[in-house]
Design a protein around this motif. Structure first.
Motif, PDB file in Angstrom:
ATOM      1  N   ARG A 124       0.851  -1.190   0.000  1.00 53.16           N
ATOM      2  CA  ARG A 124       0.000   0.000   0.000  1.00 53.16           C
ATOM      3  C   ARG A 124       0.886   1.239   0.000  1.00 53.16           C
ATOM      4  O   ARG A 124       1.772   1.395   0.844  1.00 53.16           O
ATOM      5  CB  ARG A 124      -0.915   0.042   1.226  1.00 53.16           C
ATOM      6  CG  ARG A 124      -1.811   1.291   1.261  1.00 53.16           C
ATOM      7  CD  ARG A 124      -2.601   1.399   2.534  1.00 53.16           C
ATOM      8  NE  ARG A 124      -3.404   2.615   2.545  1.00 53.16           N
ATOM      9  CZ  ARG A 124      -2.964   3.815   2.950  1.00 53.16           C
ATOM     10  NH1 ARG A 124      -1.709   3.944   3.378  1.00 53.16           N
ATOM     11  NH2 ARG A 124      -3.764   4.868   2.920  1.00 53.16           N
ATOM     12  N   HIS A 131      -2.629  -1.587  -3.229  1.00 51.32           N
ATOM     13  CA  HIS A 131      -3.444  -0.408  -2.934  1.00 51.32           C
ATOM     14  C   HIS A 131      -2.591   0.824  -3.212  1.00 51.32           C
ATOM     15  O   HIS A 131      -1.627   1.100  -2.495  1.00 51.32           O
ATOM     16  CB  HIS A 131      -3.892  -0.442  -1.470  1.00 51.32           C
ATOM     17  CG  HIS A 131      -4.872   0.636  -1.113  1.00 51.32           C
ATOM     18  ND1 HIS A 131      -5.879   0.464  -0.185  1.00 51.32           N
ATOM     19  CD2 HIS A 131      -5.015   1.905  -1.557  1.00 51.32           C
ATOM     20  CE1 HIS A 131      -6.580   1.581  -0.070  1.00 51.32           C
ATOM     21  NE2 HIS A 131      -6.069   2.471  -0.895  1.00 51.32           N
ATOM     22  N   ASP A 160      -2.783   4.899  -3.690  1.00 54.28           N
ATOM     23  CA  ASP A 160      -3.628   6.057  -3.417  1.00 54.28           C
ATOM     24  C   ASP A 160      -2.826   7.330  -3.677  1.00 54.28           C
ATOM     25  O   ASP A 160      -1.806   7.580  -3.030  1.00 54.28           O
ATOM     26  CB  ASP A 160      -4.093   6.007  -1.959  1.00 54.28           C
ATOM     27  CG  ASP A 160      -5.295   6.896  -1.696  1.00 54.28           C
ATOM     28  OD1 ASP A 160      -5.568   7.770  -2.538  1.00 54.28           O
ATOM     29  OD2 ASP A 160      -5.945   6.726  -0.659  1.00 54.28           O
ATOM     30  N   ASP A 196      -6.703  -8.395  -4.836  1.00 51.52           N
ATOM     31  CA  ASP A 196      -7.374  -7.162  -4.408  1.00 51.52           C
ATOM     32  C   ASP A 196      -6.603  -5.962  -4.961  1.00 51.52           C
ATOM     33  O   ASP A 196      -5.441  -5.751  -4.623  1.00 51.52           O
ATOM     34  CB  ASP A 196      -7.417  -7.110  -2.874  1.00 51.52           C
ATOM     35  CG  ASP A 196      -8.439  -6.114  -2.355  1.00 51.52           C
ATOM     36  OD1 ASP A 196      -8.525  -5.016  -2.922  1.00 51.52           O
ATOM     37  OD2 ASP A 196      -9.143  -6.430  -1.392  1.00 51.52           O
ATOM     38  N   THR A 213      -6.717  -1.738  -5.634  1.00 48.26           N
ATOM     39  CA  THR A 213      -7.319  -0.433  -5.372  1.00 48.26           C
ATOM     40  C   THR A 213      -6.434   0.650  -5.970  1.00 48.26           C
ATOM     41  O   THR A 213      -5.241   0.708  -5.694  1.00 48.26           O
ATOM     42  CB  THR A 213      -7.473  -0.176  -3.859  1.00 48.26           C
ATOM     43  OG1 THR A 213      -8.343  -1.158  -3.295  1.00 48.26           O
ATOM     44  CG2 THR A 213      -8.070   1.205  -3.612  1.00 48.26           C
TER      45      THR A 213
END
Length: 437
Positions: A149, A170, A172, A194, A196
């Motif tokens: 992440r 992930h 961001d 998964d 994102t």
């Protein structure tokens, strides 16, 4: 005396619990501390002589640079922790780095943990100050990394990515020196499940290709993406001006979660509505806000009745003015088992009708007769008079309903009146449980 006895008993229980934990092998205590932040793990050093240095054996580091009185102490602490025993395994690195990050060598820290069987990397950087040092190439070929992440980071372009264990990715507010880096991260992660990605592209950026034979959950924001993921179970996305995602595999996925960001006085073209309806027809669970209901219903009324035969769960927001379309959607979902309905304020008051609409059912939808087992009604605004009639209708005509959950906005006095009416309402399903919050 009673108070003293209770206090003594509590202290004895705490002492017994502390002694029980202290008797565990050190590797088990280290595993317990692994699930705490490093700050909390360090605090245990004052418990006893045995605990004084146990936190140093924890195979993980979880720190916020703002928890230190100055940034130099934060950097010094991380350096000492990583390099005091540089042969030990580090399973987790989780850091929040403030705007002084230019004074530390992030790349060397990542390079160090990447060779020590790291499994979980979670790095967040103050978005006011973009990261000027990018992670080393070793990060892209880490054989043990399971969860990555990044927030506010910048990734270097690479020719080759090999992350054989990565399951969760992930990203961001991450920037890329080359947009192809993201596609390489996805294609170079053969067990990814998964994914994102939140607002990393400019509006004129190229279309992102998400091609994965293993990914099951995708959460994307407003950018152009083509998804080829035959095992996809859940897609969560936002729509601002247009629908920018396309699913090209022919399978049926489990859940679609659409949030439409409202723009005043906006309508959606028929092509976009057709695409969204096609996606809805392929899912078993749908979560959708109120931004597009009117356009969907007008489209449905203009042609043959659309049947969402796969849809078993619907979680939807409606404005009061759009509730009149509820019968149509229930008629279009013959296998619906769960309905969560929330009445919300309309974004633009010009769209709200002055007279509350009545929800009129000309027939009893098939789902009420054969499949609907759970209904939850939420209302965070006051003033919808048709609510009681809707509840009365559902109770009277739902043959297999097991639970009706009501989370409503009433004053105490109005609630008392409503409860009396609710008790008197006839129920078709004698085993139905009614909960009022």
């Amino acid at each position: 005396m009673v108070g003293r006895k209770k206090k003594t008993k509590i202290c004895e229980n705490v002492s017994t619990l502390e002694d029980s934990i202290s008797q565990l092998p050190e590797h088990l205590i280290s595993e317990i501390l692994f699930h705490l932040s490093t700050k909390d793990a360090v605090r245990t050093s004052v418990l006893s002589t045995k605990w004084r240095y146990l936190w140093q054996q924890v195979p993980g580091l979880d720190l916020d640079s703002y928890a230190f009185s100055n940034f130099y102490k934060f950097v010094s602490f991380v350096d000492r922790f990583l390099y005091s025993n540089n042969e030990s395994c580090i399973r987790k690195l989780q850091l929040y780095i403030g705007h002084h990050h230019g004074m530390c060598d992030i790349s060397s820290w990542i390079d160090d943990v990447a060779r020590r069987r790291i499994q979980h990397i979670d790095l967040s950087f103050d978005i006011s100050y973009r990261l000027d040092k990018i992670p080393p190439l070793r990060l892209y070929i880490c054989e043990t990394l399971v969860h990555l992440r990044l927030f506010g980071a910048t990734l270097v372009d690479v020719e080759f990515v090999a992350l054989p264990c990565l399951k969760i990715l992930h990203l961001d507010l991450v920037r890329y020196l080359n947009e192809s880096t993201l596609e390489k991260l996805i294609s170079g992660s053969p067990v990814l499940e998964d994914l994102t990605i939140y607002r990393y592209l400019a509006y004129n950026a190229k279309v992102l290709q998400v091609r994965s034979k293993t990914v099951k959950r995708i959460h994307i924001d407003d950018f152009k993406v083509v998804i080829d993921a035959p095992l996809l179970q859940r897609l969560r996305t936002k729509i601002y001006e247009t629908k920018k995602f396309e699913i090209i595999n022919l399978g049926f996925f489990t859940k679609l979660d659409i949030h439409l960001v409202f723009r005043r006085h906006r309508t959606y073209n028929s092509s976009m509505i057709h695409d969204i309806i096609t996606d809805i027809s392929r899912v078993r669970e749908l979560v959708i806000n109120n931004g597009i209901w009117k356009d969907i219903f007008l489209y449905l009324k203009s042609g043959p009745v659309q049947q969402f035969r796969n849809l078993s769960s619907l979680n939807a927001e409606f404005t009061k003015s759009d509730l009149e379309f509820l019968p149509l959607i229930l008629e279009s979902c013959p296998k619906l088992e769960s309905l969560t309905l929330e009445v919300v304020k309309v974004q633009s008051m010009r769209r709200e009708k002055k007279i509350d609409p009545k929800v009129v059912f000309s027939t009893v939808p098939q789902c009420l007769v054969s499949s609907l087992k759970f209904v939850e009604l939420k209302r965070s605004i006051s003033g919808y008079e048709g609510e009681r009639e809707l509840i009365r209708y559902l109770l009277k005509n739902s043959t297999v309903l097991k639970k009706l959950r009501l989370d409503l906005y009433y004053s105490q006095r109005a609630m008392n009146v409503f409860l009396k009416e609710l008790v008197a309402m006839p129920k078709c399903s004698t085993g139905c449980e009614v909960l009022v919050l």
